[in-house]
Design an enzyme around this catalytic site. Structure first.
Site, PDB file in Angstrom:
ATOM      1  N   LYS A   1       0.850  -0.994   0.456  1.00  0.00           N
ATOM      2  CA  LYS A   1       0.207   0.047  -0.090  1.00  0.00           C
ATOM      3  C   LYS A   1       0.601   1.602   0.101  1.00  0.00           C
ATOM      4  O   LYS A   1       2.070   1.533   0.201  1.00  0.00           O
ATOM      5  CB  LYS A   1      -0.778  -0.246   1.525  1.00  0.00           C
ATOM      6  CG  LYS A   1      -1.727  -1.285   1.194  1.00  0.00           C
ATOM      7  CD  LYS A   1      -2.892  -1.586   2.352  1.00  0.00           C
ATOM      8  CE  LYS A   1      -3.729  -2.313   2.245  1.00  0.00           C
ATOM      9  NZ  LYS A   1      -5.399  -2.732   3.725  1.00  0.00           N
TER      10      LYS A   1
ATOM     11  N   ARG B   1      -0.420 -14.778   4.687  1.00  0.00           N
ATOM     12  CA  ARG B   1      -1.799 -14.394   5.272  1.00  0.00           C
ATOM     13  C   ARG B   1      -0.838 -14.296   7.021  1.00  0.00           C
ATOM     14  O   ARG B   1      -0.578 -13.676   7.672  1.00  0.00           O
ATOM     15  CB  ARG B   1      -2.809 -15.493   5.831  1.00  0.00           C
ATOM     16  CG  ARG B   1      -4.011 -15.061   4.576  1.00  0.00           C
ATOM     17  CD  ARG B   1      -4.238 -13.555   4.194  1.00  0.00           C
ATOM     18  NE  ARG B   1      -4.485 -12.749   5.172  1.00  0.00           N
ATOM     19  CZ  ARG B   1      -5.288 -11.578   5.166  1.00  0.00           C
ATOM     20  NH1 ARG B   1      -5.108 -10.947   4.538  1.00  0.00           N
ATOM     21  NH2 ARG B   1      -6.285 -11.555   6.423  1.00  0.00           N
TER      22      ARG B   1
ATOM     23  N   THR C   1      -4.990  -8.185  10.193  1.00  0.00           N
ATOM     24  CA  THR C   1      -5.476  -6.737   9.641  1.00  0.00           C
ATOM     25  C   THR C   1      -4.972  -5.409  10.320  1.00  0.00           C
ATOM     26  O   THR C   1      -4.320  -4.590   9.754  1.00  0.00           O
ATOM     27  CB  THR C   1      -6.620  -6.696   9.682  1.00  0.00           C
ATOM     28  OG1 THR C   1      -6.971  -8.129   8.883  1.00  0.00           O
ATOM     29  CG2 THR C   1      -7.453  -5.085   8.344  1.00  0.00           C
TER      30      THR C   1
ATOM     31  N   ARG D   1       3.055  -6.915   9.632  1.00  0.00           N
ATOM     32  CA  ARG D   1       2.590  -5.742  10.133  1.00  0.00           C
ATOM     33  C   ARG D   1       3.305  -5.009  11.906  1.00  0.00           C
ATOM     34  O   ARG D   1       3.088  -4.152  12.191  1.00  0.00           O
ATOM     35  CB  ARG D   1       0.825  -5.883  10.073  1.00  0.00           C
ATOM     36  CG  ARG D   1       0.254  -5.595   9.034  1.00  0.00           C
ATOM     37  CD  ARG D   1      -0.973  -6.022   8.611  1.00  0.00           C
ATOM     38  NE  ARG D   1      -1.784  -5.445   7.789  1.00  0.00           N
ATOM     39  CZ  ARG D   1      -2.397  -6.458   6.605  1.00  0.00           C
ATOM     40  NH1 ARG D   1      -3.764  -7.137   7.336  1.00  0.00           N
ATOM     41  NH2 ARG D   1      -2.752  -6.354   6.091  1.00  0.00           N
TER      42      ARG D   1
ATOM     43  N   ASN E   1      -1.646  -0.356   6.981  1.00  0.00           N
ATOM     44  CA  ASN E   1      -1.453  -1.173   7.046  1.00  0.00           C
ATOM     45  C   ASN E   1      -0.117  -1.744   7.066  1.00  0.00           C
ATOM     46  O   ASN E   1      -0.011  -3.693   6.803  1.00  0.00           O
ATOM     47  CB  ASN E   1      -2.857  -1.795   8.259  1.00  0.00           C
ATOM     48  CG  ASN E   1      -3.606  -2.436   7.269  1.00  0.00           C
ATOM     49  OD1 ASN E   1      -3.542  -2.116   5.482  1.00  0.00           O
ATOM     50  ND2 ASN E   1      -4.462  -3.470   7.014  1.00  0.00           N
TER      51      ASN E   1
ATOM     52  N   HIS F   1      -2.199  -4.938   1.467  1.00  0.00           N
ATOM     53  CA  HIS F   1      -3.287  -6.451   1.478  1.00  0.00           C
ATOM     54  C   HIS F   1      -3.113  -8.021   0.761  1.00  0.00           C
ATOM     55  O   HIS F   1      -2.167  -7.495  -0.015  1.00  0.00           O
ATOM     56  CB  HIS F   1      -4.336  -5.095   0.227  1.00  0.00           C
ATOM     57  CG  HIS F   1      -4.848  -6.638  -0.476  1.00  0.00           C
ATOM     58  ND1 HIS F   1      -6.488  -6.345   0.221  1.00  0.00           N
ATOM     59  CD2 HIS F   1      -5.405  -7.319  -1.413  1.00  0.00           C
ATOM     60  CE1 HIS F   1      -6.924  -7.359  -0.171  1.00  0.00           C
ATOM     61  NE2 HIS F   1      -6.447  -7.703  -1.146  1.00  0.00           N
TER      62      HIS F   1
END
Length: 183
Positions: free
Chosen positions: A11, A120, A126, A137, A157, A160
């Site tokens: 991002k 993931r 998230t 993260r 964050n 994605h």
């Protein structure tokens, strides 16, 4: 089928902070192969179409934020004017469009054994405030739901990642033509 492809987006905050190489290396070290990659400046229309508008998606997104607010003792009605998960999801989607178009993003396809699951795990939850050390993260996010609420925006964050193999297929088709994804 254990070998699969998944989509990852770095991002605008990850790109602006110069974390592209560091984040990519995490996936390569985990044995995943980059089979497509590009940097784009997405339009609001593209981001609007990319993120689903279904009630199910809006509710899920809203519930995640409401859970984070609850953990942090934030009153959602006071901060964002509602505690309805679907309405919170709509607010998130509007904020996501603004966030994802605020700068360039790096879109890539990763391939490997159980790629969706591995990505993931490496990315982490998230909400950065609950992401453990060792996740992307957890190690690199400098934002939190309370700061984002204070500033009236979505949580920055960094990345994605597709939630499932079927979502990965849809998302890969959204960003890449078939001939752009190498085998």
């Amino acid at each position: 089928m254990p070998v699969e492809k998944t989509l990852l987006i770095l991002k605008p905050d990850a790109v602006a902070r110069g974390l592209v190489g560091e984040i990519i290396s995490r996936f390569e070290k985990a044995g995943l192969k980059i089979v497509a990659l590009k940097m784009v400046k997405a339009s609001p229309e593209e981001i609007e179409r990319f993120y689903p508008s279904s009630e199910e998606w809006l509710r899920s997104a809203g519930q995640k934020l409401l859970k984070a607010y609850q953990e942090l003792g934030i009153d959602p009605r006071a901060k964002i004017g509602t505690d309805d998960p679907v309405e919170v999801g709509r607010i998130i989607k509007r904020s996501l469009v603004k966030y994802m178009t605020s700068g360039p993003i790096v879109v890539m396809v990763l391939k490997g054994n159980r790629a969706v699951e591995i990505v993931r795990k490496l990315v982490g939850p998230t909400s950065p405030h609950s992401a453990p050390p060792g996740t992307i993260r957890g190690d690199y996010s400098i934002d939190s739901p309370d700061l984002a609420a204070e500033e009236g925006r979505v949580v920055f964050n960094l990345v994605h990642a597709s939630d499932s193999p079927s979502e990965a297929e849809r998302e890969i088709r959204f960003w890449f033509r078939e001939e752009e994804v190498l085998e």
